[in-house]
Motif scaffolding. Sequence first.
Motif, mmCIF file in Angstrom:
data_model
loop_
_atom_site.group_PDB
_atom_site.id
_atom_site.type_symbol
_atom_site.label_atom_id
_atom_site.label_comp_id
_atom_site.label_asym_id
_atom_site.label_seq_id
_atom_site.Cartn_x
_atom_site.Cartn_y
_atom_site.Cartn_z
ATOM 1 N N TRP A 128 -1.414 8.374 11.200
ATOM 2 C CA TRP A 128 -2.554 7.506 11.478
ATOM 3 C C TRP A 128 -3.882 8.218 11.244
ATOM 4 N N TYR A 130 -5.028 9.566 8.826
ATOM 5 C CA TYR A 130 -5.612 9.273 7.511
ATOM 6 C C TYR A 130 -6.975 8.596 7.660
ATOM 7 N N VAL A 131 -7.100 7.742 8.664
ATOM 8 C CA VAL A 131 -8.320 6.958 8.807
ATOM 9 C C VAL A 131 -9.508 7.802 9.260
ATOM 10 N N SER A 145 0.810 -1.216 0.000
ATOM 11 C CA SER A 145 0.000 0.000 0.000
ATOM 12 C C SER A 145 0.842 1.264 0.000
ATOM 13 N N ALA A 155 1.025 5.633 5.522
ATOM 14 C CA ALA A 155 0.456 6.907 5.082
ATOM 15 C C ALA A 155 1.195 8.106 5.670
ATOM 16 N N TYR A 160 -11.664 8.864 6.329
ATOM 17 C CA TYR A 160 -11.931 7.798 5.361
ATOM 18 C C TYR A 160 -13.423 7.642 5.078
ATOM 19 N N TYR A 214 -1.111 2.741 9.365
ATOM 20 C CA TYR A 214 -1.292 4.023 8.688
ATOM 21 C C TYR A 214 -0.220 5.036 9.080
#
Length: 499
Positions: free
Chosen positions: A456, A458-459, A379, A453, A462, A449
């Motif tokens: 973290w 990022y979530v 990813s 990413a 989402y 993440y």
Amino acid sequence: MRFFIVSPRPLAVFFCLLLWVAPLWAATLEDRVITHEFDNGLKLLMVPRPEIPTFTAYITLGVGSVHETSEYRGMAHMLEHMLFKGTQTIGTTDYAKEKPLLEQIEAVGSRLDALRQRRDADSEKIAALEKELAALQHQHQQFVVKDEFARIYAEHGGTGYNAFTSRDLTTYLVSLPANKLELWAAVESDRMKNPVLREFYTEREVVMEERFRTVETNPRGLLFENLFANAFTVHPYRNPILGWRSDIENLTLAQTRDFLQRYYGPVNTVIALVGDIDPPAAVAMIERYFGDIPPGSPVPPVFHVEPPQQGERRVQVLFDAEPQLAMAFHKPTLPEFDDYVFDLVNLILGQGRTSRLHRSLVLEQQLATAVQTFITPGSRYPNLFVIAATPRHPHTTAEVEAAIYAELERLAREPVSAAELERAVNRLRTDRLRFLRSNEGLARMLTFYQSVAGDWRYVLTYDDIVAEIDAQDVMETAARWLHSGNRTVVTLERGEQQP
């Protein structure tokens, strides 16, 4: 590694609650995650959950097989094995007496490796060194205490002690009673400070056997190894996590030690503690045990960029097994918008008994016994959308392939119904919430993440982004990526492999 794995049995009543629960959950999570970064670059993420007197600890290093070069492919996976072997105090009966013997083993093993690489190598000299190495390794066994990490944790109530290596990262994990945080800190800081790479040459043989068992004699392993190696021509996602056999055979102890000392340090490490913890006390304890470890070198980014595919690639693998089919389409990764869309495409096409491919190929046409879709192999960098299927006898891979293309064309041509799209969004959200209920799931998500990413958080957005995806977005994404010029197809057919 994708964390929004879909359960085929979400409760319909639960769907109605999700529209309210998910945004509330995101706000709550943002408030509850406590972060701390130490002077040596170590990042700590904590979520207190005092309901049960246990905690889960994840140590994730942002080092995976994607960071290897052609000189040491398979190194990250090899180090996962080696870091179970212990330290100067764990895994040995007497390190002071063991150390000189380890040095002798390395000297003989290094000479043997160098000799084997020579085209004019004397077979008698090789045999003599092999005999000498075997004798030293046998002598060394008197100092080895097997599986001592696991024993220590088990004796103190630990569960789920494990590790895994992916293309993007490496993780060590365990769950323990709440009063064992200092034990964990002592053990894991010792592993980071004072690892001893004992039993290297025997463990290298174990990894080669692992490759033989899971890839070379495994039809599914062969299918996917060929798929990745042909879908990617430049990017290191093409390489197997274990390495190719010749890579494993030529890994050296000196290379392994150098890779460990450079990259397996605090600057590349994220720790997540989730459960019954006191954050200020945890910060102080981790500072005491981990704070004096040198930062190490940041893992360099991968500069190899996979060029756009200019046409279909096809590979046939012969193996004495039932036929199988796999196809891969290049796609972007996070945080690109199409990556979010593909999470829904993945559900709509191939996740569960109500997915389009299962209904069409398995239930209605009965062309296949199984069909599934997933996003792989990593990813951190642009990846693949993969469809895999097993034909139902007497149907062929060609028939299954044609039926899959019909469904892909339909997805790009006809809007997904509002009900089907809503069902996919709800299932995605349901599965994620279910996954994050456990301490293990939340710790894994946070470290993943943060490592991949870069944050973290990022979530947190989402669900909002996914909720805005409409049928037009799905059609456009399917048309943009799921076409013949962007695909790689591998078929495994019954036949004899050539020597």
